[in-house]
Design an enzyme around this catalytic site. Sequence first.
Site, short mmCIF file in Angstrom:
data_model
loop_
_atom_site.label_atom_id
_atom_site.label_comp_id
_atom_site.label_asym_id
_atom_site.label_seq_id
_atom_site.Cartn_x
_atom_site.Cartn_y
_atom_site.Cartn_z
N GLY A 274 0.61 -1.29 0.05
CA GLY A 274 -0.03 -0.01 0.11
C GLY A 274 0.85 1.27 0.01
O GLY A 274 2.02 1.36 -0.42
N SER A 275 0.31 2.32 0.70
CA SER A 275 0.99 3.61 0.73
C SER A 275 2.29 3.61 1.17
O SER A 275 3.04 4.50 1.24
CB SER A 275 -0.11 4.61 1.29
OG SER A 275 -1.04 4.73 0.66
N ALA A 276 2.95 2.60 2.05
CA ALA A 276 3.99 2.55 2.53
C ALA A 276 5.22 2.27 1.64
O ALA A 276 6.34 2.50 1.81
CB ALA A 276 4.08 1.38 3.64
N LYS B 148 5.07 4.23 -1.47
CA LYS B 148 5.18 5.49 -2.05
C LYS B 148 6.66 6.20 -1.88
O LYS B 148 6.94 6.90 -2.79
CB LYS B 148 4.09 6.71 -1.49
CG LYS B 148 2.84 6.04 -1.86
CD LYS B 148 1.73 6.99 -1.22
CE LYS B 148 0.21 6.72 -1.71
NZ LYS B 148 -0.81 7.16 -0.95
#
Length: 509
Positions: A249-251, A253
Amino acid sequence: MRSNGQGIAINGFVEMIGIVPGKLGEDAEKTKAALAERLGITQEAINRKLQASWVKDDLFVPIAYLGKNQANIDYSDLPGVLRKQEKARVYPLGEAAAHLSGYIREATAEEIAGRSDHLYGPGDLIGRAGSEQVYEDVLRGRDGKRISIVDATGKTREILAESAPVNGRDVRLTIDADLQISLYEAIREDAGTAVALQPKTGEILALVSSPAYDPNAFITGMSDEQWDAWNLNPDKPFLNRFTKLYSPGSAFKPITAAAGLELGVSYAEKTREIKGLRWSKDSSWGSYYVTRVKDSPKVNLREALLYSDNIYFAQEALEIGADAFLKETGKFLSNVNPNMTYPFPKASLSNHGIKNEIQLADSGYGQGEVVMTPLHLALAYTPFLNDGVLIPPVLDYQEGDAVGSSGISVISADTAKLIQSMLADVVNNPGGTGYGAKIKGIELAGKTGTAELKNKKEQKGQENGWLVTFDTAESKLLIAIMVEGVEGRGGSGYVVKKARPVLEEYYSK
């Protein structure tokens, strides 16, 4: 096996309950039935042990080891039933390190017959899971052997062949036992996993999977009820989650951000104009769209990380392009040391390449087909503390001189410092998604993430929450925590709350 001086799997003593057959008396069956009930086993299991060929009336016949839940049960009223201390494998950290330590069990007939070196014999115990299984050949010793000619009196006349016994080797792991316990206690009520590193040396300080089981139960004896409770638990206590691949997920980015900076596609204050909470590139995407949480018409890279803007990083990935994206972000995944004995599956950016723009856009914010273990994700953050150098992991101190060895340069020192400063904002800025992890007096940085597991945008699916965080001053600790099923519980904010007590305890020492 030991970690910072504390045992993970050691040879110790446990209390055993057993029977001296000749002292059972006239009500032997009644005594055995009462013992079976208190131990949570069947009377048939007791009878099988009493019927072994070596059993005599005056010998102590071991029936079961007494676990911690049975230690206070009184057996003194049962004639012929005795308690005795016996040597056995002990797992001092219990559930907190169950998937790391694993456990041992008696070798099967197939395993005995399958060894051409005749290493195993009847009654031998072998590693069944975790480090017990991984380091089986290292931990196990070798019996000495002698072939000799003896006379009628039993006196040795000639030794034809002889081999000395070989002791098994102790395995010293890099695990910090206190931190291992602290992380497990933080997530023990959830299905999740956590990994901790010393980010300068790559030493693995904790490998946690929850829920777990007590490996001592395999030694001390397990009731049918306990086995069923673990085996039928929908959260799967026997599943080792720290070796499982998950969508980050956003980890993910910061990795996309680093790739954009390295390629010149982006810079710290690069602004993208985005309207609303939904976005799709054009009509070629049909009904597919990317969503974000905060509606901001103009967003720069620093703000995109601060607020975790999916649309920004979807656009960033599209601008980078599929081939360049795979090449640059792929550098962060090639870091699991091939010399590390403990096996981990390979992280991956895609199953068979990036097939279209939608997959590329989703990959930019850690969805699509991007999968990593929590160890991979933690290691992928080490360049942000080491001037762009990706540090290889170390778990066994005795695997060469890997501790502190040089890693692979994946980004420039300038890019690393810039990403670190942005991740510091995520924790220290009140508007940052990781602000709940902020601790007075400790300079922390990090990134949260919520990975959605569903086939269609309109569906409601499981959400897994992430937090990766590290201290920027001394670089003593880097942790990655993931909790499954955080939907309706605050998303990644739920994970941040779980991590804070761990961080407070660690940095207070």
